[in-house]
Design a protein around this motif. Structure first.
Motif, PDB file in Angstrom:
ATOM      1  N   LYS A 185     -13.154   8.627  -5.610  1.00 11.66           N
ATOM      2  CA  LYS A 185     -12.353   8.667  -4.393  1.00 11.66           C
ATOM      3  C   LYS A 185     -11.884   7.269  -4.011  1.00 11.66           C
ATOM      4  CE  LYS A 185     -12.236  10.430   0.305  1.00 11.66           C
ATOM      5  NZ  LYS A 185     -12.914  11.209   1.333  1.00 11.66           N
ATOM      6  N   VAL A 186     -10.605   7.180  -3.679  1.00  9.17           N
ATOM      7  CA  VAL A 186     -10.003   5.923  -3.230  1.00  9.17           C
ATOM      8  C   VAL A 186      -9.363   6.191  -1.875  1.00  9.17           C
ATOM      9  CG1 VAL A 186      -8.284   4.153  -3.721  1.00  9.17           C
ATOM     10  CG2 VAL A 186      -9.534   5.234  -5.619  1.00  9.17           C
ATOM     11  N   LEU A 187      -9.749   5.407  -0.885  1.00  7.46           N
ATOM     12  CA  LEU A 187      -9.210   5.533   0.457  1.00  7.46           C
ATOM     13  C   LEU A 187      -8.201   4.413   0.682  1.00  7.46           C
ATOM     14  CD1 LEU A 187      -9.486   7.159   3.108  1.00  7.46           C
ATOM     15  CD2 LEU A 187     -11.260   5.533   3.799  1.00  7.46           C
ATOM     16  N   LEU A 188      -6.957   4.797   0.950  1.00  3.41           N
ATOM     17  CA  LEU A 188      -5.903   3.831   1.252  1.00  3.41           C
ATOM     18  C   LEU A 188      -5.830   3.681   2.762  1.00  3.41           C
ATOM     19  CD1 LEU A 188      -3.138   5.209  -1.152  1.00  3.41           C
ATOM     20  CD2 LEU A 188      -4.875   3.481  -1.639  1.00  3.41           C
ATOM     21  N   VAL A 221       0.832  -1.207   0.000  1.00  6.99           N
ATOM     22  CA  VAL A 221       0.000   0.000   0.000  1.00  6.99           C
ATOM     23  C   VAL A 221       0.868   1.259   0.000  1.00  6.99           C
ATOM     24  CG1 VAL A 221      -1.681   1.317   1.369  1.00  6.99           C
ATOM     25  CG2 VAL A 221      -2.064  -1.088   0.905  1.00  6.99           C
ATOM     26  N   ASP A 222       2.025   1.206   0.639  1.00  7.32           N
ATOM     27  CA  ASP A 222       2.951   2.344   0.571  1.00  7.32           C
ATOM     28  C   ASP A 222       3.428   2.569  -0.863  1.00  7.32           C
ATOM     29  OD1 ASP A 222       2.819   2.979   3.279  1.00  7.32           O
ATOM     30  OD2 ASP A 222       4.582   1.766   3.798  1.00  7.32           O
ATOM     31  N   ILE A 223       3.733   1.491  -1.576  1.00  5.53           N
ATOM     32  CA  ILE A 223       4.144   1.612  -2.977  1.00  5.53           C
ATOM     33  C   ILE A 223       3.004   2.183  -3.810  1.00  5.53           C
ATOM     34  CG2 ILE A 223       4.721   0.260  -5.042  1.00  5.53           C
ATOM     35  CD1 ILE A 223       6.356  -1.592  -3.131  1.00  5.53           C
ATOM     36  N   LEU A 224       1.787   1.688  -3.584  1.00  4.00           N
ATOM     37  CA  LEU A 224       0.629   2.199  -4.318  1.00  4.00           C
ATOM     38  C   LEU A 224       0.417   3.681  -4.033  1.00  4.00           C
ATOM     39  CD1 LEU A 224      -1.748   1.482  -6.200  1.00  4.00           C
ATOM     40  CD2 LEU A 224      -3.085   1.008  -4.133  1.00  4.00           C
ATOM     41  N   ALA A 225       0.545   4.082  -2.783  1.00  9.02           N
ATOM     42  CA  ALA A 225       0.379   5.495  -2.414  1.00  9.02           C
ATOM     43  C   ALA A 225       1.383   6.364  -3.168  1.00  9.02           C
ATOM     44  CB  ALA A 225       0.533   5.675  -0.909  1.00  9.02           C
ATOM     45  N   ALA A 226       2.620   5.899  -3.258  1.00 12.17           N
ATOM     46  CA  ALA A 226       3.643   6.657  -3.984  1.00 12.17           C
ATOM     47  C   ALA A 226       3.301   6.740  -5.468  1.00 12.17           C
ATOM     48  CB  ALA A 226       5.014   6.020  -3.783  1.00 12.17           C
ATOM     49  N   ARG A 227       2.844   5.642  -6.052  1.00 17.76           N
ATOM     50  CA  ARG A 227       2.456   5.626  -7.469  1.00 17.76           C
ATOM     51  C   ARG A 227       1.335   6.623  -7.764  1.00 17.76           C
ATOM     52  NH1 ARG A 227       1.408  -0.351  -9.943  1.00 17.76           N
ATOM     53  NH2 ARG A 227       3.499  -1.220  -9.683  1.00 17.76           N
ATOM     54  N   LEU A 228       0.396   6.717  -6.819  1.00 17.13           N
ATOM     55  CA  LEU A 228      -0.795   7.550  -7.027  1.00 17.13           C
ATOM     56  C   LEU A 228      -0.611   8.970  -6.505  1.00 17.13           C
ATOM     57  CD1 LEU A 228      -3.552   4.939  -6.070  1.00 17.13           C
ATOM     58  CD2 LEU A 228      -2.671   5.498  -8.344  1.00 17.13           C
ATOM     59  N   ASP A 229       0.605   9.305  -6.064  1.00 15.55           N
ATOM     60  CA  ASP A 229       0.896  10.628  -5.499  1.00 15.55           C
ATOM     61  C   ASP A 229      -0.069  10.985  -4.372  1.00 15.55           C
ATOM     62  OD1 ASP A 229       3.111  11.237  -7.135  1.00 15.55           O
ATOM     63  OD2 ASP A 229       1.772  11.820  -8.775  1.00 15.55           O
ATOM     64  N   ALA A 230      -0.323  10.008  -3.520  1.00 13.65           N
ATOM     65  CA  ALA A 230      -1.228  10.225  -2.382  1.00 13.65           C
ATOM     66  C   ALA A 230      -0.545  11.121  -1.357  1.00 13.65           C
ATOM     67  CB  ALA A 230      -1.574   8.884  -1.736  1.00 13.65           C
ATOM     68  N   PRO A 231      -1.337  11.872  -0.606  1.00 14.14           N
ATOM     69  CA  PRO A 231      -0.747  12.629   0.500  1.00 14.14           C
ATOM     70  C   PRO A 231      -0.223  11.655   1.557  1.00 14.14           C
ATOM     71  CG  PRO A 231      -3.142  12.697   0.617  1.00 14.14           C
ATOM     72  CD  PRO A 231      -2.791  12.005  -0.663  1.00 14.14           C
ATOM     73  N   ALA A 232       0.547  12.155   2.487  1.00 17.26           N
ATOM     74  CA  ALA A 232       1.074  11.313   3.555  1.00 17.26           C
ATOM     75  C   ALA A 232      -0.074  10.669   4.325  1.00 17.26           C
ATOM     76  CB  ALA A 232       1.938  12.149   4.500  1.00 17.26           C
ATOM     77  N   PHE A 233       0.145   9.452   4.780  1.00 17.11           N
ATOM     78  CA  PHE A 233      -0.850   8.787   5.611  1.00 17.11           C
ATOM     79  C   PHE A 233      -1.000   9.558   6.914  1.00 17.11           C
ATOM     80  CE2 PHE A 233       0.101   5.287   2.793  1.00 17.11           C
ATOM     81  CZ  PHE A 233      -1.097   4.604   2.705  1.00 17.11           C
ATOM     82  N   ALA A 234      -2.234   9.672   7.382  1.00 19.30           N
ATOM     83  CA  ALA A 234      -2.520  10.340   8.649  1.00 19.30           C
ATOM     84  C   ALA A 234      -3.322   9.377   9.527  1.00 19.30           C
ATOM     85  CB  ALA A 234      -3.303  11.622   8.410  1.00 19.30           C
ATOM     86  N   GLU A 286      -4.190   4.262   9.676  1.00 18.30           N
ATOM     87  CA  GLU A 286      -3.547   5.320   8.919  1.00 18.30           C
ATOM     88  C   GLU A 286      -4.251   5.374   7.569  1.00 18.30           C
ATOM     89  OE1 GLU A 286       0.685   4.858   8.666  1.00 18.30           O
ATOM     90  OE2 GLU A 286       0.948   5.348  10.786  1.00 18.30           O
ATOM     91  N   LEU A 287      -4.657   6.579   7.179  1.00 16.14           N
ATOM     92  CA  LEU A 287      -5.444   6.750   5.957  1.00 16.14           C
ATOM     93  C   LEU A 287      -4.825   7.795   5.046  1.00 16.14           C
ATOM     94  CD1 LEU A 287      -9.007   6.960   7.582  1.00 16.14           C
ATOM     95  CD2 LEU A 287      -7.889   4.918   6.645  1.00 16.14           C
ATOM     96  N   ALA A 288      -5.024   7.600   3.764  1.00 18.13           N
ATOM     97  CA  ALA A 288      -4.689   8.598   2.748  1.00 18.13           C
ATOM     98  C   ALA A 288      -5.731   8.435   1.655  1.00 18.13           C
ATOM     99  CB  ALA A 288      -3.287   8.374   2.197  1.00 18.13           C
ATOM    100  N   ASP A 289      -6.181   9.540   1.085  1.00 14.89           N
ATOM    101  CA  ASP A 289      -7.145   9.386  -0.007  1.00 14.89           C
ATOM    102  C   ASP A 289      -6.634  10.050  -1.272  1.00 14.89           C
ATOM    103  OD1 ASP A 289      -8.184  12.182  -0.028  1.00 14.89           O
ATOM    104  OD2 ASP A 289      -9.047  11.617   1.886  1.00 14.89           O
ATOM    105  N   VAL A 290      -7.028   9.449  -2.383  1.00 17.04           N
ATOM    106  CA  VAL A 290      -6.645   9.934  -3.705  1.00 17.04           C
ATOM    107  C   VAL A 290      -7.863   9.869  -4.613  1.00 17.04           C
ATOM    108  CG1 VAL A 290      -4.225   9.221  -3.504  1.00 17.04           C
ATOM    109  CG2 VAL A 290      -5.872   7.640  -4.469  1.00 17.04           C
ATOM    110  N   ALA A 291      -7.774  10.586  -5.716  1.00 15.22           N
ATOM    111  CA  ALA A 291      -8.818  10.518  -6.734  1.00 15.22           C
ATOM    112  C   ALA A 291      -8.258   9.753  -7.921  1.00 15.22           C
ATOM    113  CB  ALA A 291      -9.245  11.916  -7.147  1.00 15.22           C
ATOM    114  N   LEU A 292      -8.911   8.680  -8.275  1.00 23.02           N
ATOM    115  CA  LEU A 292      -8.527   7.895  -9.441  1.00 23.02           C
ATOM    116  C   LEU A 292      -9.819   7.304  -9.990  1.00 23.02           C
ATOM    117  CD1 LEU A 292      -6.160   6.779 -11.168  1.00 23.02           C
ATOM    118  CD2 LEU A 292      -6.173   4.777  -9.672  1.00 23.02           C
TER     119      LEU A 292
END
Length: 188
Positions: free
Chosen positions: A56-59, A26-39, A47-53
């Motif tokens: 909305k996608v919640l990591l 999931v850390d690799i995926l977050a980096a690929r998707l330019d997700a904000p830092a997990f909070a 720990e959550l991070a959300d991206v738009a792809l």
């Protein structure tokens, strides 16, 4: 909304262990998707991070320890009203050889206690899963000792490649691309 969950244990001592391979993916995926830092989110204990792809996608990386992963996943699915079909879980699997990744849209929890807890808390198995092979437990080790052991520097590249393949599957799933069951073996 889609929920992407990587399984692992929260403490630093578990970093780079077989059982934390879901967190790594999931850390690799977050980096690929330019997700904000997990909070850290106290209500879900994750720990959550959300991206738009394509929506909305919640990591998510549950901070409950492995065997209670369903607490975080169940809470998030109820709070955000996420259908089980919109959840995917990435995790380690000792029943699959190192370097092999299997993705399915449904299935049992197998021997994985974190998955058993998720199935229990969601009330079913109708969510996608990506199993990242961490190899078979040696006869001289207990299961707990094996999954919590640190992988060697020689295995690092192979396991990273397996996590990358897991992320490939996950991105296809997020985008709604058609796949039923996939297996890939990364180069050794």
């Amino acid at each position: 909304m889609k929920l992407v969950v990587g399984l692992g244990n929260p403490d630093r001592e578990y970093r780079d262990t077989y059982h934390n391979i879901g967190f790594n993916a999931v850390d690799i995926l977050a980096a690929r998707l330019d997700a904000p830092a997990f909070a850290y989110d106290k209500k879900s204990n994750a720990e959550l991070a959300d991206v738009a792809l394509g929506g909305k996608v919640l990591l998510c990386k549950p901070q409950t320890y492995m065997n209670l992963s369903g607490d975080s996943v169940g809470y998030l699915s109820r709070y955000y009203k996420i259908d089980m079909r919109d959840i995917i879980v990435l995790y380690d699997d000792i029943d699959i050889a190192k370097g092999v990744v299997r993705a399915r849209l449904d299935g049992s929890a197998g021997t994985h206690n974190g998955m058993r807890d998720i199935v229990s808390k969601l009330g079913g198995t109708g969510f996608a899963r990506v199993r990242i092979g961490t190899g078979f437990k040696p006869n001289y080790m207990s299961l707990a000792d094996y999954v919590l052991s640190h992988f060697s520097s020689g295995e690092r590249d192979l396991l990273k490649a397996a996590c990358e393949a897991a992320c490939d599957f996950t991105e296809k799933w997020i985008k709604g691309e058609d796949w039923q069951e996939l297996t890939v073996t990364v180069a050794r």
